[in-house]
Structures are given as structure tokens and as C-alpha cells.
Design a protein around this motif. Structure first.
Motif, short mmCIF file in Angstrom:
data_model
loop_
_atom_site.label_atom_id
_atom_site.label_comp_id
_atom_site.label_asym_id
_atom_site.label_seq_id
_atom_site.Cartn_x
_atom_site.Cartn_y
_atom_site.Cartn_z
N TYR A 1 50.96 43.20 57.84
CA TYR A 1 50.44 44.42 58.46
C TYR A 1 49.72 45.32 57.46
O TYR A 1 48.83 46.08 57.83
CB TYR A 1 51.58 45.21 59.10
N ALA A 2 50.10 45.26 56.19
CA ALA A 2 49.49 46.13 55.18
C ALA A 2 48.42 45.42 54.37
O ALA A 2 47.95 45.94 53.36
CB ALA A 2 50.56 46.68 54.23
N PHE A 3 47.99 44.23 54.83
CA PHE A 3 47.03 43.48 54.03
C PHE A 3 45.73 44.24 53.83
O PHE A 3 45.09 44.13 52.78
CB PHE A 3 46.72 42.12 54.68
N GLY A 4 45.30 45.02 54.82
CA GLY A 4 44.05 45.77 54.67
C GLY A 4 44.06 46.67 53.45
O GLY A 4 43.06 46.75 52.72
N LEU A 5 45.18 47.33 53.18
CA LEU A 5 45.28 48.17 51.99
C LEU A 5 45.43 47.34 50.73
O LEU A 5 44.96 47.72 49.66
CB LEU A 5 46.47 49.13 52.13
N LEU A 6 46.07 46.19 50.83
CA LEU A 6 46.14 45.28 49.69
C LEU A 6 44.75 44.80 49.31
O LEU A 6 44.42 44.67 48.12
CB LEU A 6 47.04 44.09 50.04
N ALA A 7 43.90 44.56 50.32
CA ALA A 7 42.52 44.17 50.05
C ALA A 7 41.75 45.30 49.36
O ALA A 7 40.88 45.04 48.52
CB ALA A 7 41.82 43.79 51.35
N VAL A 8 42.07 46.55 49.68
CA VAL A 8 41.44 47.68 49.00
C VAL A 8 41.78 47.65 47.51
O VAL A 8 40.92 47.88 46.66
CB VAL A 8 41.89 49.02 49.64
N LEU A 9 43.03 47.38 47.18
CA LEU A 9 43.43 47.26 45.77
C LEU A 9 42.69 46.12 45.09
O LEU A 9 42.26 46.24 43.93
CB LEU A 9 44.94 47.03 45.66
N LEU A 10 42.52 45.02 45.80
CA LEU A 10 41.80 43.87 45.25
C LEU A 10 40.36 44.25 44.94
O LEU A 10 39.82 43.90 43.88
CB LEU A 10 41.86 42.72 46.25
N VAL A 11 39.75 44.98 45.86
CA VAL A 11 38.36 45.43 45.65
C VAL A 11 38.29 46.39 44.47
O VAL A 11 37.39 46.29 43.61
CB VAL A 11 37.84 46.10 46.93
N ALA A 12 39.24 47.30 44.40
CA ALA A 12 39.22 48.30 43.33
C ALA A 12 39.43 47.66 41.96
O ALA A 12 38.90 48.14 40.94
CB ALA A 12 40.30 49.36 43.58
N GLY A 13 40.19 46.57 41.90
CA GLY A 13 40.48 45.95 40.62
C GLY A 13 39.39 45.05 40.09
O GLY A 13 39.45 44.61 38.93
N ALA A 14 38.37 44.77 40.90
CA ALA A 14 37.34 43.81 40.49
C ALA A 14 36.54 44.30 39.28
O ALA A 14 36.30 43.53 38.34
CB ALA A 14 36.41 43.52 41.67
N GLN A 15 36.13 45.56 39.28
CA GLN A 15 35.28 46.04 38.20
C GLN A 15 35.98 46.03 36.84
O GLN A 15 35.38 45.56 35.85
CB GLN A 15 34.77 47.45 38.51
N PRO A 16 37.23 46.50 36.72
CA PRO A 16 37.89 46.39 35.41
C PRO A 16 38.02 44.95 34.93
O PRO A 16 37.93 44.69 33.72
CB PRO A 16 39.27 47.01 35.66
N VAL A 17 38.23 44.01 35.85
CA VAL A 17 38.32 42.61 35.46
C VAL A 17 36.97 42.11 34.95
O VAL A 17 36.89 41.38 33.95
CB VAL A 17 38.81 41.75 36.64
N VAL A 18 35.89 42.53 35.60
CA VAL A 18 34.54 42.17 35.14
C VAL A 18 34.29 42.76 33.75
O VAL A 18 33.73 42.09 32.87
CB VAL A 18 33.48 42.65 36.14
N ASP A 19 34.72 44.01 33.56
CA ASP A 19 34.54 44.64 32.25
C ASP A 19 35.33 43.89 31.17
O ASP A 19 34.88 43.79 30.01
CB ASP A 19 35.02 46.10 32.30
N TRP A 20 36.51 43.38 31.54
CA TRP A 20 37.33 42.64 30.59
C TRP A 20 36.71 41.27 30.26
O TRP A 20 36.80 40.79 29.13
CB TRP A 20 38.73 42.45 31.18
N ALA A 21 36.08 40.67 31.26
CA ALA A 21 35.60 39.28 31.12
C ALA A 21 34.25 39.23 30.42
O ALA A 21 33.28 38.64 30.93
CB ALA A 21 35.52 38.62 32.49
N ARG A 22 34.17 39.86 29.27
CA ARG A 22 32.95 39.77 28.47
C ARG A 22 33.06 38.54 27.57
O ARG A 22 34.03 38.39 26.84
CB ARG A 22 32.76 41.02 27.60
N GLY A 23 32.11 37.68 27.65
CA GLY A 23 32.17 36.46 26.87
C GLY A 23 32.46 35.26 27.76
O GLY A 23 33.03 35.36 28.84
N ARG A 24 32.08 34.10 27.27
CA ARG A 24 32.14 32.89 28.07
C ARG A 24 33.57 32.49 28.43
O ARG A 24 33.85 32.08 29.55
CB ARG A 24 31.46 31.76 27.30
N LEU A 25 34.49 32.62 27.48
CA LEU A 25 35.86 32.18 27.72
C LEU A 25 36.53 33.01 28.82
O LEU A 25 37.10 32.45 29.77
CB LEU A 25 36.68 32.25 26.43
#
Length: 495
Positions: free
Chosen positions: A298-322
């Protein structure tokens, strides 16, 4: 006074739409495998009985079932074109929400991909169900709310009210989102938006859109309360036990890490101070579900919001090929594992393992075989009595299967006291002949209601998959002692 926040970047339309389209293609490619889900068989019949409400749901999903059958054909594929399209749109809205949460193009792309591979999106996009549209509408609401809070422009409450109203016509659980966000706005703000008269205007719009269904519930003594009581009562303990661990599984463990990053970002990032309530709303919703015993998704919609919000920091972390490779591998691995568990990718004979993890797989298997067994049972009814004989099933899936496949083997309609099938009965009082009873492994006491019952044939899906119907039986029972109009109220069942 408008709050100054980080500006939105451009929308990564091409890659985000491409991800949504790819998901839609995968879903359509799988749509004809296995068969109808039991709920789809129910929605298909509900679509032939259009109303402003049903015992266990508002009208939107049955309407979509009616449209799917009319436009795309009376088949599992016909019913599943719309869910595939809705899932694709959900992915695109995830990208738009990422933009509202100040993610760059890379963050938008990762947000779209991460949402696309979650178990819940794959399940909801594969078969027509109330979560199919519910998830999309929750993300649309979150996107509008993010814009409203960033601009502190309360006029956005009007379109917000429209979407909330439409969501209420699909599933009342959207109120969990509304309540959780409203409570979260108290401690973290911005509280000023709640003091605007536009809040009341939005609420009036939402209630106006949903009012036909609310009036239907009122005129029918609010049967949804009985259904909700059954969910929180009969299954409440189990729902509470699995609620928290299932939060990790419905997104996949690698994506759960991104969700945790998203929660931290929403709560701690000054640039997203306007959206802090979206971060707090998720744990608030989980707590509310633990209290009432609601289902884990029932709360998956808000869990998806957290997933969306966390994408940019992960992209910022993933600098470099590895590190980039690690992120890509996590998304791909999640997609493969969730796809095998949620979609009918394996041969039906090999679905035992995936069905053990996800019983929704088994709910798509064995319906033509069940109807063939019912035909054998019907042949056991003396020919002179068939005109007054009645077929009764234990649940709506069995009745829906007979409605779909029964005409192909010259079976009459089936009746059931389960959910809204009760509203579409009772059988005519002129049906004074024998009763052909169809039950899965759980008889729900039906063989005690009728007399002289004997097993005519066992139900076997032919592939040994464990389902609610596997091991059940078709029974031939004596005529009822009471007329159907008097007996029918005793057969009503809300769970």
C-alpha cells in the motif's frame, strides 16, 4: 513570499521515454504467457456490470477492463495492453518527479530505470489490477506536490485535488498518502501552504470527483468497510509481520539502498527543504499500516518517491568507470531477478520456484483446466435436470473463469457469493435442480451449506503448480431446501 531553491534542470525526455517504452515492450511480450490472473477474470466480469462502485473497489479498474476488452480484444493480452502503457507512463512520471526534486539528466535516467525494474512495477504492469493505476497516480500527486511546495503556490491544490479524486475512483489507499503528507507537513513544513483557502478548494474538487463512488458506497451501506475489516482482521497479524521486510523485496535489495539514500537526501539536503515532508511521509505511512494491518504494498508509491530522490546522489557517487559499472550492474541484476519472479518468463512447467516466492504467478495458471473439470461435472447432471441446475463457485476467480471459458464448452453462467459476484446474483428461484459446486482447496464451508454433495472430479492444472484451486473439486449436490432468494444472503463473503 516565494522561497528560493535550486533550479530545475532540463528534462531528459529521450532516454526516460525510451526506458518507459522498453518496459512496455517487455510487458507486452510476456502478456500472453500463462493466462489470466484471477483478479483479471473478476475485473473482466465487473466491466460488464459497470457501476459507480463495487463491494471491494471503486469503478476505475473495471472501466479499464471494459475498455481493454472492447479495444484490444477479449483475451489476456487485450486486458494487459493498458497496464503495460500505464507502467510505461509511470516510468516517465518518475523521471519528471526526479526533475522536480532537482535531479540532473543522469539522475532522471537512473530514477526511471530504477523504478522500471522494481518487482512492484513489473507485477502491476503485467496484469490489470488496482495497483496498476494507483502507483502512477501517487507519483503524479508527488510531482504536483513537489512543484507546489517548491513554488509555495497554493493554486496547485486544484490540479492536485483532481488527481486525488481520480485516485479515489481507483483505490481508497490514496488517502494514506494524503494523511501521511499532511501529518508530515506539521513538523517539517512548509506549513504556510496549509493556511491557504486553496487547500479547501482542492479538497472540494477531490471530493467532487470521487463523490459518485462515495454516494454509491453510502447507498450500499459502505461494503468497503467490511472488506477493509476483513483485510485488517483476518490477515492483520500476517500483514504486520511481513510489512517491513517486504519493503525491501518489492523494490529489490540493490534498489532499497537507493531508497535509503533518497530518504536521507529528502530529510537532510537543504536544496530539497521544500520536499522534506515527502521523506517523512514514507515512515509515517508504514507506521499507519502497522497500526491498521494494511498490506505491504500500500505504501509503495511513497517508496518509489524515495527511490527517485536517491537517484541523483548515486549518480554523483558513480564517477568513474568502476562505480558506474556497479550501478548499472545493480539495475540490470534487479531487473533480471525481479523479472523472473514477477513475470511469466519461465516455461509454465518450471514456474514452481517463482510461484513459491510470488503466488501471483500461480494465480494465472490452470483456469481453462478448471473449466474443463466443471464441464465434466456438468455432464454428471442428468440431462433432464440441467435446465434447473445451478453452478456455484467458492470465489470470484472461479466464477470469472467460467464466465470467460464456459461458453466455449456450453456451460451456463456461474454464481458466487464472493465480493461483487454476490451483487450479480442470486440464481432464479426457478432453479430447483441440483447444485454443481466448484471449490478450490478452501471450501469456505460451502459443502456444509448444501446437502448430499459428492465429488465428481478433482481440479488439476496439469503442471503440478500449487494454486488456490489445485486439489480442489467439483461437487454434485442435491437441490437446495430453501429458495435461492432466501439462501443467497447466507453465501455472502467479503474475503
Amino acid at each position: 513570499m516565494r522561497t528560493v531553491v535550486a533550479t530545475r534542470s532540463g528534462f531528459a525526455a529521450v532516454p526516460v521515454v525510451a526506458i518507459g517504452a522498453a518496459l512496455g515492450v517487455v510487458l507486452l511480450a510476456c502478456a500472453s504467457r500463462y493466462g489470466y490472473h484471477r483478479d483479471e477474470l473478476y475485473f473482466r466480469v465487473a466491466g460488464h456490470h459497470l457501476a459507480w462502485g463495487y463491494v471491494d473497489q471503486p469503478p476505475l479498474t473495471p472501466v479499464l477492463a471494459r475498455v481493454g476488452v472492447a479495444v484490444f480484444g477479449d483475451s489476456a493480452l487485450g486486458l494487459r495492453v493498458i497496464p503495460a502503457l500505464v507502467a510505461a507512463c509511470t516510468v516517465v512520471v518518475a523521471g519528471l518527479l526526479a526533475r522536480e526534486l532537482r535531479s540532473g539528466r543522469g539522475g532522471q535516467v537512473l530514477a526511471a530505470a530504477a523504478v522500471a525494474v522494481t518487482a512492484m512495477i513489473l507485477q502491476a504492469g503485467h496484469s490489470l489490477s488496482t495497483p496498476t493505476t494507483d502507483i502512477l497516480l501517487w507519483l503524479v500527486i508527488a510531482t504536483i506536490l513537489a512543484r507546489l511546495l517548491a513554488e509555495e503556490n497554493p493554486r496547485w491544490f486544484l490540479p492536485l485535488g483532481v488527481v486525488v479524486g481520480v485516485a479515489m475512483l481507483n483505490k481508497y489507499t490514496v488517502l494514506l498518502l494524503v494523511v501521511s503528507v499532511t501529518i508530515a507537513l506539521g513538523p517539517v513544513g512548509p506549513r504556510a501552504v496549509l493556511r491557504s483557502s486553496w487547500v479547501a478548494a482542492g479538497a472540494v474538487v477531490a471530493l467532487g470527483v470521487a463523490s459518485p463512488n462515495l454516494l454509491w458506497q453510502w447507498h450500499h451501506d459502505f461494503p468497503m468497510l467490511s472488506v477493509a475489516s476483513g483485510i485488517g482482521g483476518d490477515d492483520g497479524v500476517q500483514n504486520r509481520l511481513v510489512l517491513v521486510p517486504m519493503q525491501f523485496l518489492i523494490v529489490g535489495p540493490p534498489m532499497a539502498v537507493i531508497c535509503a539514500v533518497g530518504l536521507h537526501r529528502l530529510v537532510r539536503d537543504p536544496a530539497l527543504g521544500f520536499a522534506r515532508c515527502l521523506g517523512l511521509a514514507y515512515p509515517m505511512a508504514v507506521c499507519l499500516l502497522l497500526i491498521v494491518g494494511g498490506k505491504f504494498y500500500y505504501a509503495f508509491g511513497l517508496l518509489a518517491v524515495l527511490l527517485v530522490a536517491g537517484a541523483q546522489p548515486v549518480v554523483d557517487w558513480a564517477r568513474g568507470r568502476l562505480r558506474t559499472g556497479v550501478v548499472v550492474a545493480a539495475v540490470v541484476l534487479t531487473g533480471v531477478v525481479d523479472g523472473l519472479l514477477m513475470l511469466p518468463l519461465l516455461p509454465v512447467e518450471s514456474a514452481t520456484v517463482s510461484n513459491a516466492v510470488n503466488p501471483e504467478q500461480g494465480a494465472q495458471i490452470g483456469w481453462p483446466e478448471l473449466v474443463a473439470a466443471v464441464r465434466v461435472g456438468w455432464d454428471a447432471v442428468p440431462a433432464v435436470q440441467r435446465g434447473t441446475a445451478t453452478i456455484v463457485t467458492a470465489n470470484y476467480g472461479e466464477a470469472g473463469a467460467i464466465d470467460r471459458f464456459g461458453p466455449e464448452v456450453d456451460l451456463p453462467r456461474a454464481y458466487s457469493g464472493h465480493m461483487s459476484f454476490y451483487e450479480w446474483g442470486p440464481p432464479p428461484d426457478s432453479h430447483t435442480g441440483p447444485v454443481l459446486l466448484v471449490t478450490g482447496s478452501d471450501q469456505h464451508g460451502l459443502t456444509r451449506t448444501f446437502h448430499g454433495c459428492r465429488v465428481v472430479v478433482s481440479i488439476d492444472n496439469g503442471v503440478g503448480i500449487d494454486t488456490d484451486e489445485q486439489g480442489g473439486a467439483v461437487w454434485l449436490c442435491d437441490p437446495t431446501d430453501l429458495s435461492w432468494s432466501r439462501l443467497w444472503p447466507t453465501l455472502r463473503r467479503f474475503s
